[in-house]
Design an enzyme around this catalytic site. Structure first.
Site, mmCIF file in Angstrom:
data_model
loop_
_atom_site.group_PDB
_atom_site.id
_atom_site.type_symbol
_atom_site.label_atom_id
_atom_site.label_comp_id
_atom_site.label_asym_id
_atom_site.label_seq_id
_atom_site.Cartn_x
_atom_site.Cartn_y
_atom_site.Cartn_z
ATOM 1 N N LYS A 1 30.706 40.133 -35.325
ATOM 2 C CA LYS A 1 30.125 41.226 -36.098
ATOM 3 C C LYS A 1 30.722 42.402 -35.181
ATOM 4 C CE LYS A 1 25.971 42.984 -35.207
ATOM 5 N NZ LYS A 1 25.932 44.357 -34.665
ATOM 6 N N ASN A 2 30.610 42.163 -33.885
ATOM 7 C CA ASN A 2 30.811 43.435 -33.157
ATOM 8 C C ASN A 2 32.224 43.776 -33.103
ATOM 9 O OD1 ASN A 2 28.101 44.007 -32.719
ATOM 10 N ND2 ASN A 2 27.880 43.423 -30.441
ATOM 11 N N ASP B 1 22.961 41.323 -24.919
ATOM 12 C CA ASP B 1 23.036 40.771 -26.148
ATOM 13 C C ASP B 1 22.567 39.243 -26.192
ATOM 14 O OD1 ASP B 1 23.362 42.923 -27.392
ATOM 15 O OD2 ASP B 1 25.257 42.476 -28.237
ATOM 16 N N ARG C 1 21.179 41.392 -40.255
ATOM 17 C CA ARG C 1 22.287 42.458 -39.900
ATOM 18 C C ARG C 1 23.357 41.688 -39.016
ATOM 19 N NH1 ARG C 1 20.170 46.283 -35.998
ATOM 20 N NH2 ARG C 1 22.464 46.442 -35.949
ATOM 21 N N ARG D 1 20.043 55.140 -26.846
ATOM 22 C CA ARG D 1 21.389 55.222 -27.019
ATOM 23 C C ARG D 1 22.259 56.507 -27.396
ATOM 24 N NH1 ARG D 1 21.618 49.560 -30.449
ATOM 25 N NH2 ARG D 1 23.691 49.507 -29.664
ATOM 26 N N CYS E 1 16.573 54.357 -31.654
ATOM 27 C CA CYS E 1 16.786 52.980 -31.705
ATOM 28 C C CYS E 1 15.732 52.120 -31.112
ATOM 29 C CB CYS E 1 18.181 52.729 -31.409
ATOM 30 S SG CYS E 1 18.438 50.907 -30.997
HETATM 31 C C1 UD1 Z 1 27.620 47.699 -28.045
HETATM 32 C C2 UD1 Z 1 27.031 46.690 -29.033
HETATM 33 C C3 UD1 Z 1 25.933 46.025 -28.583
HETATM 34 C C4 UD1 Z 1 25.631 45.501 -27.066
HETATM 35 C C5 UD1 Z 1 26.152 46.847 -26.248
HETATM 36 C C6 UD1 Z 1 26.113 46.611 -24.996
HETATM 37 C C7 UD1 Z 1 28.442 46.814 -30.932
HETATM 38 C C8 UD1 Z 1 28.357 47.300 -32.271
HETATM 39 N N1 UD1 Z 1 27.187 47.063 -30.335
HETATM 40 O O1 UD1 Z 1 26.523 48.896 -28.249
HETATM 41 O O2 UD1 Z 1 25.476 44.806 -29.381
HETATM 42 O O3 UD1 Z 1 23.970 45.313 -26.842
HETATM 43 O O4 UD1 Z 1 27.468 47.227 -26.716
HETATM 44 O O5 UD1 Z 1 26.770 45.399 -24.566
HETATM 45 O O6 UD1 Z 1 29.452 46.626 -30.313
HETATM 46 N N2 UD1 Z 1 25.356 55.332 -23.460
HETATM 47 C C9 UD1 Z 1 25.352 56.732 -22.719
HETATM 48 N N3 UD1 Z 1 26.134 57.471 -23.664
HETATM 49 C C10 UD1 Z 1 27.196 57.151 -24.636
HETATM 50 C C11 UD1 Z 1 27.060 55.772 -24.778
HETATM 51 C C12 UD1 Z 1 26.476 55.079 -24.233
HETATM 52 O O7 UD1 Z 1 24.696 56.795 -22.176
HETATM 53 O O8 UD1 Z 1 27.679 58.088 -25.258
HETATM 54 C C13 UD1 Z 1 24.631 54.217 -22.566
HETATM 55 C C14 UD1 Z 1 23.857 53.242 -23.829
HETATM 56 O O9 UD1 Z 1 22.651 54.035 -23.694
HETATM 57 C C15 UD1 Z 1 23.628 51.916 -22.874
HETATM 58 C C16 UD1 Z 1 24.836 51.893 -22.171
HETATM 59 O O10 UD1 Z 1 25.629 53.211 -22.025
HETATM 60 O O11 UD1 Z 1 22.662 52.259 -21.812
HETATM 61 C C17 UD1 Z 1 25.809 50.882 -22.919
HETATM 62 O O12 UD1 Z 1 25.973 51.133 -24.336
HETATM 63 P P1 UD1 Z 1 27.125 51.071 -25.230
HETATM 64 O O13 UD1 Z 1 28.048 50.220 -24.694
HETATM 65 O O14 UD1 Z 1 27.571 52.413 -25.664
HETATM 66 O O15 UD1 Z 1 26.465 50.188 -26.283
HETATM 67 P P2 UD1 Z 1 27.070 50.260 -27.987
HETATM 68 O O16 UD1 Z 1 28.555 50.360 -27.956
HETATM 69 O O17 UD1 Z 1 26.177 51.079 -28.665
#
Ligand code: UD1
Length: 420
Positions: A22-23, A307, A399, A121, A116
């Protein structure tokens, strides 16, 4: 609303075929916005999140034909650049259209995803990087309004934190930008690697694929010639079914899996006493008859994935001794703990660390799924809990897990989907 009724199952055996990730699928579908001509993506999982993103692309004007695990996408007809709240609120990963739409059309509006279940996030890193590339960004009435008065240009981006969808978004924007974009502290997850590899095959010069420093030479607006391809196997789905073998102490074989993506998960299962027979695309788990406790810290790939934290927490309830599980990525990703406690688990939460004392006998009861992976932890616990467990709010599970109950039924689990 659907719920799952699961009876304790002593004997599981057979094979489980792992679906596409999915991801990985989500950024790859968003990437089609950069394509010059229609293309087919194969090995897509049939899960709600994929349908949500295809619905969003369709709303933007693209033509998407989904049939039997593949989708033919034609984005040449896109005539709208606004991702509205009604879709974004159901799936945060909708933010993945921001980079490609902006790069192709020079303007884009995406609803802010909002809160969330597993943490705040934020998406500040996506926005900051796009601004560095020349985008003007305003937040107005809950929407990100982005324009590129002079186009997107290459620059040096250093992510303060490693972000998976942030890296994917910026890689896609950089693919069509003018000049070279360097991303330092880039995510190295296999899902990001596949995105980079497909872009590289489509004429974008990318150096450092799979490392923390990516260098992307953009095409200065030229759309990409993207050939048909298949999505990589889902490492989180695979890890979840390995945990099913480990927790029920049954030998199971996963097929259509990529063992190379599961290093940290296999290593922790080995520490807990399991062993494996591994081929290029299968993994057979030979589970421990006495599960050992474990210490886990969730981190970015290639370390142990957040995850898989909930599933290992469920497994740790059946280990003989004290396991310590520390969640480093998301501040609120322990919602499953209180549900597992209701089933009899002995878990103490202290900030970001869960201490699990085992082995505890779990009892079936009514429990509530709180997020996608938390749901699968409850399924694992239910497989070994005495009596019957009813898991409510399984729309979270739908999902991201394709045909979970069919896959488990096929190996002998007593699981059925019912209506509330
Ligand atoms: C993706 C995965 C999710 C997984 C996560 C971490 C998808 C669709 N989802 O989520 O299943 O749990 O990676 O492996 O691929 N952060 C910030 N600012 C930002 C972006 C992120 O502070 O602009 C922080 C987040 O709050 C979190 C960390 O960085 O603490 C990692 O988040 P991120 O890797 O962005 O997660 P997702 O991409 O949303």
């Amino acid at each position: 609303m659907d719920y799952l009724k699961i009876h304790s199952t002593q004997q599981l055996s057979g094979e489980i075929s792992i679906s596409g990730a999915k991801n990985a699928s989500l950024p790859l579908i968003a990437m089609t916005i950069l394509a010059k001509k229609p293309l087919t993506i194969g090995n897509l999982p049939d899960v709600v999140d994929i349908k949500t993103l295809l619905k969003l692309l369709t709303k933007l004007g693209a033509e998407c034909e989904f049939s039997h695990k593949s989708v033919r996408v034609d984005t040449s007809s896109i005539n709208e650049t606004k991702a509205t709240y009604d879709i974004v609120k159901t799936m945060r990963a909708s933010i993945l259209v921001l980079g490609p739409i902006l790069a192709r059309f020079g303007h884009c509006e995406v609803s802010l995803p909002g809160g969330c279940a597993i943490g705040q996030r934020p998406i500040d890193l996506h926005l900051k990087a796009l601004e560095q590339m020349g985008a003007h960004i305003d937040i107005q009435a809950g929407y990100i309004q982005a324009t590129t008065p002079n186009g997107l240009h290459g620059c040096e981006i250093i992510f303060d934190k490693i972000t998976v969808t942030g890296t994917a978004n910026i890689v896609m924007a950089a693919a069509l930008a003018k000049g070279v974009t360097t991303i330092t502290n880039a995510a190295r997850e296999p899902e990001v690697v596949q995105l980079c590899e497909i872009l590289a095959k489509s004429g974008v010069n990318i150096k450092g694929i799979g490392t923390a420093i990516l260098e992307i030479e953009g095409t200065d607006g030229a759309l990409l010639d993207i050939a048909d391809f298949d999505v990589i196997p889902d490492r989180i789905e695979a890890g979840t079914y390995l945990c099913a073998g480990a927790i029920t102490k049954n030998e199971l074989t996963l097929t259509h899996v990529e063992p190379k993506h599961l290093g940290a998960v296999l290593s922790k299962l080995e520490e807990m006493g399991s062993s494996f027979t591994i081929t290029d695309d299968t993994i057979t788990i030979h589970p421990a008859q006495e599960i050992k406790p474990v210490k886990i810290v969730t981190q970015e790939y290639p370390a142990f994935p957040t995850d898989m934290q909930a599933q290992f927490l469920a497994l740790a309830t059946q280990a003989e001794g004290v396991s310590i599980i520390e969640e480093k990525l998301f501040e609120n990703r322990f919602m499953h703990v209180s549900e597992l406690q209701r089933m009899g688990a002995d878990i103490t939460l202290n900030g970001h660390t869960a201490t699990v004392s085992g082995k505890t006998e779990l009892s079936g009861t009514d429990v509530m799924a709180t997020d996608l992976r938390a749901s699968s932890a409850l399924v694992l616990a239910a497989l070994v809990a005495n009596g019957e467990t009813n898991i409510h709010r399984i729309y979270h599970l739908d999902r991201g897990y394709e045909a979970l109950e069919e896959k488990l039924q096929n190996i002998g689990a007593k699981i059925e989907r019912l209506k509330e």
